[in-house]
Design a protein around this motif. Sequence first.
Motif, PDB file in Angstrom:
ATOM      1  N   UNK A  23      34.519  47.755  40.872  1.00  0.00           N
ATOM      2  CA  UNK A  23      35.453  47.762  42.029  1.00  0.00           C
ATOM      3  C   UNK A  23      36.045  46.239  43.161  1.00  0.00           C
ATOM      4  N   UNK A  24      35.098  45.320  43.013  1.00  0.00           N
ATOM      5  CA  UNK A  24      35.108  44.342  43.956  1.00  0.00           C
ATOM      6  C   UNK A  24      35.674  43.768  43.123  1.00  0.00           C
ATOM      7  N   UNK A  25      35.769  43.292  41.388  1.00  0.00           N
ATOM      8  CA  UNK A  25      36.635  42.812  40.543  1.00  0.00           C
ATOM      9  C   UNK A  25      37.876  43.369  40.674  1.00  0.00           C
ATOM     10  N   UNK A  26      38.203  44.908  40.316  1.00  0.00           N
ATOM     11  CA  UNK A  26      39.056  45.150  40.689  1.00  0.00           C
ATOM     12  C   UNK A  26      39.680  44.754  41.162  1.00  0.00           C
ATOM     13  N   UNK A  27      39.235  44.706  42.538  1.00  0.00           N
ATOM     14  CA  UNK A  27      39.964  44.535  43.362  1.00  0.00           C
ATOM     15  C   UNK A  27      40.795  42.857  43.585  1.00  0.00           C
ATOM     16  N   UNK A  28      39.501  41.719  43.458  1.00  0.00           N
ATOM     17  CA  UNK A  28      39.902  40.565  43.146  1.00  0.00           C
ATOM     18  C   UNK A  28      40.769  40.013  42.029  1.00  0.00           C
ATOM     19  N   UNK A  29      41.278  40.499  41.091  1.00  0.00           N
ATOM     20  CA  UNK A  29      41.833  41.179  40.397  1.00  0.00           C
ATOM     21  C   UNK A  29      43.865  41.416  40.583  1.00  0.00           C
ATOM     22  N   UNK A  30      43.389  42.062  41.784  1.00  0.00           N
ATOM     23  CA  UNK A  30      44.684  42.631  42.181  1.00  0.00           C
ATOM     24  C   UNK A  30      45.210  44.287  41.359  1.00  0.00           C
ATOM     25  N   UNK A  31      44.065  44.723  40.549  1.00  0.00           N
ATOM     26  CA  UNK A  31      44.273  46.290  39.693  1.00  0.00           C
ATOM     27  C   UNK A  31      44.440  47.448  41.159  1.00  0.00           C
ATOM     28  N   UNK A  32      43.951  46.139  42.012  1.00  0.00           N
ATOM     29  CA  UNK A  32      43.188  47.747  43.474  1.00  0.00           C
ATOM     30  C   UNK A  32      44.045  46.639  44.333  1.00  0.00           C
ATOM     31  N   UNK A  33      44.407  47.823  45.264  1.00  0.00           N
ATOM     32  CA  UNK A  33      44.492  47.378  46.789  1.00  0.00           C
ATOM     33  C   UNK A  33      43.859  47.368  47.434  1.00  0.00           C
ATOM     34  N   UNK A  34      43.357  46.826  48.596  1.00  0.00           N
ATOM     35  CA  UNK A  34      42.257  47.410  49.496  1.00  0.00           C
ATOM     36  C   UNK A  34      42.474  47.941  50.020  1.00  0.00           C
ATOM     37  N   UNK A  35      41.661  48.975  50.418  1.00  0.00           N
ATOM     38  CA  UNK A  35      42.117  50.125  51.639  1.00  0.00           C
ATOM     39  C   UNK A  35      42.073  49.319  53.112  1.00  0.00           C
ATOM     40  N   UNK A  36      41.540  48.346  53.420  1.00  0.00           N
ATOM     41  CA  UNK A  36      41.270  47.510  54.567  1.00  0.00           C
ATOM     42  C   UNK A  36      41.334  46.235  54.598  1.00  0.00           C
ATOM     43  N   UNK A  37      41.743  44.970  54.938  1.00  0.00           N
ATOM     44  CA  UNK A  37      41.288  43.387  54.337  1.00  0.00           C
ATOM     45  C   UNK A  37      42.449  42.968  53.293  1.00  0.00           C
ATOM     46  N   UNK A  38      41.387  41.675  53.245  1.00  0.00           N
ATOM     47  CA  UNK A  38      42.470  41.632  52.156  1.00  0.00           C
ATOM     48  C   UNK A  38      42.152  40.773  50.865  1.00  0.00           C
ATOM     49  N   UNK A  39      42.573  40.418  49.861  1.00  0.00           N
ATOM     50  CA  UNK A  39      42.492  39.165  48.831  1.00  0.00           C
ATOM     51  C   UNK A  39      43.444  38.314  48.918  1.00  0.00           C
ATOM     52  N   UNK A  40      42.777  36.821  48.717  1.00  0.00           N
ATOM     53  CA  UNK A  40      43.953  35.696  48.444  1.00  0.00           C
ATOM     54  C   UNK A  40      43.728  34.809  47.894  1.00  0.00           C
ATOM     55  N   UNK A  41      44.690  34.600  47.339  1.00  0.00           N
ATOM     56  CA  UNK A  41      44.143  33.511  46.222  1.00  0.00           C
ATOM     57  C   UNK A  41      44.772  32.217  46.652  1.00  0.00           C
ATOM     58  N   UNK A  42      44.163  31.052  46.896  1.00  0.00           N
ATOM     59  CA  UNK A  42      44.688  30.218  46.977  1.00  0.00           C
ATOM     60  C   UNK A  42      46.093  30.163  47.883  1.00  0.00           C
ATOM     61  N   UNK A  43      44.678  31.034  49.016  1.00  0.00           N
ATOM     62  CA  UNK A  43      45.688  31.874  50.579  1.00  0.00           C
ATOM     63  C   UNK A  43      47.278  32.308  49.792  1.00  0.00           C
ATOM     64  N   UNK A  44      47.268  32.785  49.651  1.00  0.00           N
ATOM     65  CA  UNK A  44      48.147  33.849  49.036  1.00  0.00           C
ATOM     66  C   UNK A  44      47.504  35.002  48.118  1.00  0.00           C
ATOM     67  N   UNK A  45      48.530  36.323  48.820  1.00  0.00           N
ATOM     68  CA  UNK A  45      47.935  37.982  47.638  1.00  0.00           C
ATOM     69  C   UNK A  45      49.078  38.478  47.286  1.00  0.00           C
ATOM     70  N   UNK A  46      48.584  38.537  46.213  1.00  0.00           N
ATOM     71  CA  UNK A  46      49.252  39.164  44.971  1.00  0.00           C
ATOM     72  C   UNK A  46      49.976  40.818  45.589  1.00  0.00           C
ATOM     73  N   UNK A  47      51.280  40.649  45.750  1.00  0.00           N
ATOM     74  CA  UNK A  47      51.744  41.637  45.583  1.00  0.00           C
ATOM     75  C   UNK A  47      52.829  42.188  44.992  1.00  0.00           C
ATOM     76  N   UNK A  48      53.381  43.195  44.955  1.00  0.00           N
ATOM     77  CA  UNK A  48      54.089  43.622  43.504  1.00  0.00           C
ATOM     78  C   UNK A  48      55.409  42.926  43.707  1.00  0.00           C
ATOM     79  N   UNK A  49      55.809  42.274  44.388  1.00  0.00           N
ATOM     80  CA  UNK A  49      56.728  41.806  43.986  1.00  0.00           C
ATOM     81  C   UNK A  49      56.539  40.234  43.965  1.00  0.00           C
ATOM     82  N   UNK A  50      55.613  39.728  44.210  1.00  0.00           N
ATOM     83  CA  UNK A  50      55.317  38.659  43.906  1.00  0.00           C
ATOM     84  C   UNK A  50      54.186  38.761  43.224  1.00  0.00           C
TER      85      UNK A  50
END
Lengths: 212, 226, 233
Positions: A23-50
């Motif tokens: 689950x941790x890896x899926x969160x980091x990979x952006x395959x799951x969205x965290x129910x709380x908190x956030x994952x940032x990659x180089x300061x950016x969050x992967x979203x549906x739109x970007x």
Amino acid sequence: MDLDVRAGEMLAVAGPNGAGKTTLLRLLAGLMRPSAGEVRIRGQRPTRDDPGPRRAIGLLSHHTFLYDDLTPAENLHFTARLYGLTDPAGATRAALEEVGLTARADTPVRHLSRGLLQRAAIARALLHQPDILLLDEPFTGLDAPSADRFRALLAAQLARGRALVLVSHHLAEAWDLATHVAVLSGGRWALEGSRPSDLAAFHARYAELVHG
Amino acid sequence: MAEFLRIAFAIAAKDIRLELRSRTALLSAIVFSALVLVVFNFARDPTALAAVDLAPSVLWVTFAFGAVIALNRAFYVERENAALDGILLAPVPRSALYVGKLFANLAFVGVVEAVALPLFVLFFNVDLGHALPGVLGVTALATVGFVAVGTIFSAMVVRTRFAELMLPVLLLPFMVPPLVGAVQVTAKLLAGRPLSEMMGWLRLLTLYDIGFVTLCILVFPAVVDE
Amino acid sequence: MTPELLAARRIVRRGQVLTVLGLLAAAAVYVIAIYFTPVEVRQGPAQKIFYVHAPAAWGALVAFAVVGLVSILYLWLQDERLDLFAASSAEVGIAFSLVMLTTGPIWGKTVWGTWWTWDARLTLTLFLFFLFVGYLALRAAVQDHGERARFSAVVGIMGLVLVPFIHLSVYLFRTLHPQPVLLKPSAPSMPPEMLRALLSGMAAFTVLYIGFVVLRYGLARLDNLREGAGDAV
């Protein structure tokens, strides 16, 4: 829980089955969205739109993500097009060469042995030169020579300044490469920090944390 | 936009290559369609009903059944080795994945229809003649609509138990407006009626295509993104 | 007793109260319809079934619209409670459309002389029934709760868009085909007593719909809590 990995570092995460490693890896990979908190990659969050930040991530899962009826070359070529690489054919060739699969590039994936399959999956994960490589139990099913080879490949990735996150239920195989270690238990960090020098002591501590 | 279409085409091309290599789904769908036509022929009383009166319905029921079989496979290939996760991992707009799958499905259903149509002409002794361009046109118009809906449903049912049963239960109600429209227009084309009599149906079919393709593109991310 | 459990129990109790009110109101409507409404001249006493039939159809339509609209909200807000509410509405909707589909042919047989006709409203309700069945069958076939919620929301929204197309198809189909002469039960020429009975029937069924949905929703919340507790052990 917090997690912070920098270029050229490798975090090895240990934990028993069901601790939330995948689950941790899926969160980091952006395959799951965290129910709380956030994952940032180089300061950016992967979203549906970007989807841009996804470019920085490579995931070697226990699934290969490969189509059985296509050859490794075809699989990689398709992946290269998904990532919008400028030279899909060149990237495919380079990645196959890096893992030593050039000779079997045109054999349908379903006819590859377990070890070669793993190499094809590695080539797929590295194809777009990700800055961050996520590895889910990558040593499972590898024989000793293959494991050595794979360790050398990971060392080369670290030398190139990539960040690695590896999860496994035991860390012996990746111990020498890791710069940091952590223990995940019941979805939380039970231990986190720089890698201690003594594996045996870590194992004792781990057993204590996980099994109480 | 160019980037979007490039990814969609890459996904469609991959699906077509995979299908050409295994051929199982496509061949089954074609054989199934031929069987439906044969069954229809024996299910009618030749003394009571002329083949041509029944022809438009037979043609469209055959297309519908063939399409359901062909659509079942759409996301099935993405299940092996969690290939769908591999796509979702990449910087790919989810709607481009949908559009790519839609293109591939239109190609498969188009092939099934392209084989079923001549068989239909042969078995039911229908003289398409000058109605052919019109029939091809309405086929394209109706097919886009129900394949658009079928594509999104096949992405869902592949994650369920009994996927092959679930798809028709969900999809057939959605197939009714395009099928009714296509049958009506085909009947009028075969009877040589003027275009003005078909306008209402053609408008319905066009509206359906625009409405559902747009809606599917909008909601598809909710189907694949956790 | 956690606050969630208390909240869910409170919802169930409210649903029970509303359901009882709805049932009483429905009973009152039948008294009005049978004893205080004139018998329709051409159709005779059989027409009385109309006061169940039309309100049930109304309830099914409301249920369907609620499923669609709440599904849109779900995709927007991602709140699990919205998903449970939409599912509750679909379950109640399936019951209402079944009432409509069984009373319709009984009435139709005595009045039109045929069990079934592809009348626009009857056809539409049949499709609502099919869509409810598909929606609930899909829910039953998906295990993961998040996935189940997302999938059924998509089906709910697509159904909402489909309904006008079904209606348009039936309309075009009918206008181009000769139809048997139908009695139009809801024509505005209805005498005031009949209209009164019809409107009070619709009001009663609306209360009944709300009661059923709230009750079902409360039970779904309780069910979820119990499952959650099971996971923790």
